[in-house]
Write an enzyme that holds these catalytic residues in place. Sequence first.
Site, PDB file in Angstrom:
ATOM      1  N   HIS A 368     -17.422  34.158  21.240  1.00 48.53           N
ATOM      2  CA  HIS A 368     -18.617  33.828  20.849  1.00 48.53           C
ATOM      3  C   HIS A 368     -18.880  31.922  20.781  1.00 48.53           C
ATOM      4  CE1 HIS A 368     -18.976  38.276  19.594  1.00 48.53           C
ATOM      5  NE2 HIS A 368     -17.465  37.840  19.013  1.00 48.53           N
ATOM      6  N   LYS A 559     -28.421  34.103   6.525  1.00 43.86           N
ATOM      7  CA  LYS A 559     -27.138  33.568   7.490  1.00 43.86           C
ATOM      8  C   LYS A 559     -25.971  32.217   6.701  1.00 43.86           C
ATOM      9  CE  LYS A 559     -30.275  32.971  10.891  1.00 43.86           C
ATOM     10  NZ  LYS A 559     -29.561  33.503  11.921  1.00 43.86           N
ATOM     11  N   ARG A 560     -25.265  32.505   7.627  1.00 46.86           N
ATOM     12  CA  ARG A 560     -23.961  31.405   6.912  1.00 46.86           C
ATOM     13  C   ARG A 560     -25.134  30.059   7.115  1.00 46.86           C
ATOM     14  NH1 ARG A 560     -20.521  28.756  11.362  1.00 46.86           N
ATOM     15  NH2 ARG A 560     -21.428  30.000  12.577  1.00 46.86           N
ATOM     16  N   LYS A 565     -27.909  25.745  12.919  1.00 42.05           N
ATOM     17  CA  LYS A 565     -28.555  27.140  12.210  1.00 42.05           C
ATOM     18  C   LYS A 565     -29.966  26.761  11.365  1.00 42.05           C
ATOM     19  CE  LYS A 565     -25.126  29.995  12.016  1.00 42.05           C
ATOM     20  NZ  LYS A 565     -25.319  31.235  12.872  1.00 42.05           N
ATOM     21  N   THR A 667     -26.894  38.562  15.126  1.00 42.65           N
ATOM     22  CA  THR A 667     -27.802  39.603  15.394  1.00 42.65           C
ATOM     23  C   THR A 667     -28.452  39.162  13.500  1.00 42.65           C
ATOM     24  OG1 THR A 667     -25.481  40.226  13.686  1.00 42.65           O
ATOM     25  CG2 THR A 667     -25.469  40.470  16.024  1.00 42.65           C
ATOM     26  N   LYS A 671     -31.319  42.976  13.483  1.00 42.53           N
ATOM     27  CA  LYS A 671     -31.181  43.848  12.378  1.00 42.53           C
ATOM     28  C   LYS A 671     -33.240  43.320  11.510  1.00 42.53           C
ATOM     29  CE  LYS A 671     -26.582  42.470  11.107  1.00 42.53           C
ATOM     30  NZ  LYS A 671     -25.397  42.090  11.077  1.00 42.53           N
TER      31      LYS A 671
END
Length: 822
Positions: A368, A559-560, A565, A667, A671
Amino acid sequence: MDTLANSYVPLPAEALDADAMRAAIVRKLTYDLGKSQAGARDRDWFMATALAVRDRIVDRWLSVTRAAYEGGQKQVYYLSLEFLIGRLLRDGVTNLGLTELVSEALAPLGVDFEKVRQAEPDAALGNGGLGRLAACFMESLASLAIPAFGYGIRYEHGLFRQIIRDGWQQEYPEDWLNFGNPWEYARPEIAYDIGFGGAVEAVIVSEARMRHVWHPAETVQAVAYDTPVVGWRGQHVNTLRLWSARAADPLKLDAFNYGDHVGALADRVRQESICKVLYPSDESPAGQELRLKQEYFFASAALQDLVRRHLRVYGDLKSLPDKVSIQLNDTHPAIAVAELMRICLDLHGIAWDEAWEITQGTVSYTNHTLLPEALESWAVPLMERLLPRHMQIIYLINAFHLDRVRAKHPGDTRLLSSVSLIEEDHGRRVRMGHLAFVGSHKVNGVSALHSDLLKRTVFKDFHALEPGKVVNKTNGITFRRWLQQCNPGLTGLLTEAIGPAFLDNAEALKDLAPLAGDAAFQQKFLAVKRQNKEALATLIRSQLDIRVDPHAMFDVQIKRIHEYKRQLLNVLETIALYDAIRSQPTRDWVPRVKIFAGKAAASYHRAKQIIKLAHDVARVINSDPTVRNLLKVVFLPNYNVSLAEMIVPAADLSEQISTAGMEASGTGNMKLGLNGALTIGTLDGANVEMLEHVGAENIFIFGMTTEEVEARRREGVQGSAAIAASSRLSEVLEAVRSGVFSPDDRNRYRDLVDALCGSDYFMVAADFDAYFESQRQVATRWADQAAWQRSAILNTAHMGWFSSDRTIRDYAQEIWQVPVRR
């Protein structure tokens, strides 16, 4: 493509009768919970309703489990340290087709199903995308009628509960189990001894054979708790089996009788700490040891369990690869490779070569991440002390592996060092990703770009040695949860517009595309979005006492919190937009609400600093009257599945802005796109495939490519160059550095700005101007609502391929070799 609808069989008549369901709920309330209707609270009604619904699952669950063994079907075992399953009541009643019936059953009792549903706590069993993916996969496995078990840990507190105090994240234990879990069945009779430490004894069996016996210094019991996982239409039910740690000796009675009441329980507390918290901090040696214990604990219990079950049906382990497929979800369960070898060698007397053939033929591995810190490695001294027999086996696996490499590439010491399971450069460490790769018959990435990068970066040398072993399986999401359940308004509109076929076959959503330009349908689509935004605005006001306008663009990054990110990039652009609005007040600005949510790892200082900066910026912007409500910034605390189910349907713009080459898949992007949000993002992870499916005109792509990022890093280009070339970024960073947003501590963000001026490893400075300009394109599109709605509808229409049903079909056909019966 075959669909699920063809196999739909209605539930028994009694399950479709509201009076019978009402009576069942009241019985559970009275006799299982000991509560009267008058004294029952929402939580009591939730427990009673969940128990009544669970009763309607059990018969099918037991029958399909039995049928799988009686029919000799191959079983899939999904090993994951995380299962972020969220609330399960709505999931269960939706898949059983009982949503309206349960609401009708509760209404005469004066009970609101929505309030009952919200009384369910989120199961705190995961951190983010990896754990939510595992939950989606379990639901799709059941929906596709593939016999499967999920194996994980029953964390008592799971991931921490995030509280924000004065803008800083603080961590508190999550209490999801305080009032019990009505979905699970305790299985105290299913328990396995898990050993740690001790010594290994070599026992001579014959002149040609030696047997090794591990004598652990400490033994903990893994006790099973089973949760049924209901597939779509309720026709197949699989099992999520979570392990709880139980001390073999709960109390030192002699110490207790001598008055050492605390000491008498010390061993029990230490041993049962294994299942207390998800991802204990590994900053200390004790934390590292606990993390490794967790990983071995659940992997060993899972393997002992599936081997016991297999032997009961088939008699020996030779047929294991034909009847069992074990999927390792990332490197956390990689120790399963050595454990399965130990079981074969030590417990069943299988020769090495055959044991290795069984192991490789049974195990496959999903990677991942490309981040070095996420590709786990463990110090050899820790492994030798905690798992001495496994360390012996790993050494031997490595020796045979390197012998094969040396035979093909004699004299290539660089290659041997690269593919060795033991890293020698910075202290001897076991590379768990390498172990998982060598011990598997297939290794997969989770997006086309990620799988390609695996072959070119972290597993480059392995790929050269075994071309074809690395394959791609792009992630997906379950549309039952992320459309039908969390966005019933949109589901109803889609059913009215194109019929119900998409409920069974997600790719039927493509039938929506011809309506994208229809003005009347656009207004209906917009009305659903507006309703969802009003609900989120109400939540924001209740939690944060901030009023936001549902007519504004909801710009969402959920998100985290992590540097790659790039929430920081979003915050810096927000400051730039704030400055522009103040300096050009007569310009026709698009009203925008910036919505952030996510948790930072407890020991990740920089991520926590970014959360604090977001709050500091929000405080300044939200209190500035000159902005005239054209820009608001909110950070919703304690991000979890239930909060995501509120935010996702309300989002207009989806922020997928990770540094190119660093997000494996994502993901959340799927969504949000499914629910009609337009994506602004880099060519990273599954964004690449989303671009292909939705079309370049319906997505906003910006920034450097993976190749450009790699080149910039190789050349050592400093962030100061990008900052000097951008007056806008220079002004923003100077404001942050000088304390404009932190007047109480002018130096709070100096080190953060200095880091951007230096290596700028995550390309925040390098991509800033491109991101800012892309955001202006977003605003231009928003100003033309017909064009925006057309793109939003096309995003929904072209998301069908990103169903986890499609992903699981790919796994089943190309990795697991199991038939799909739905």
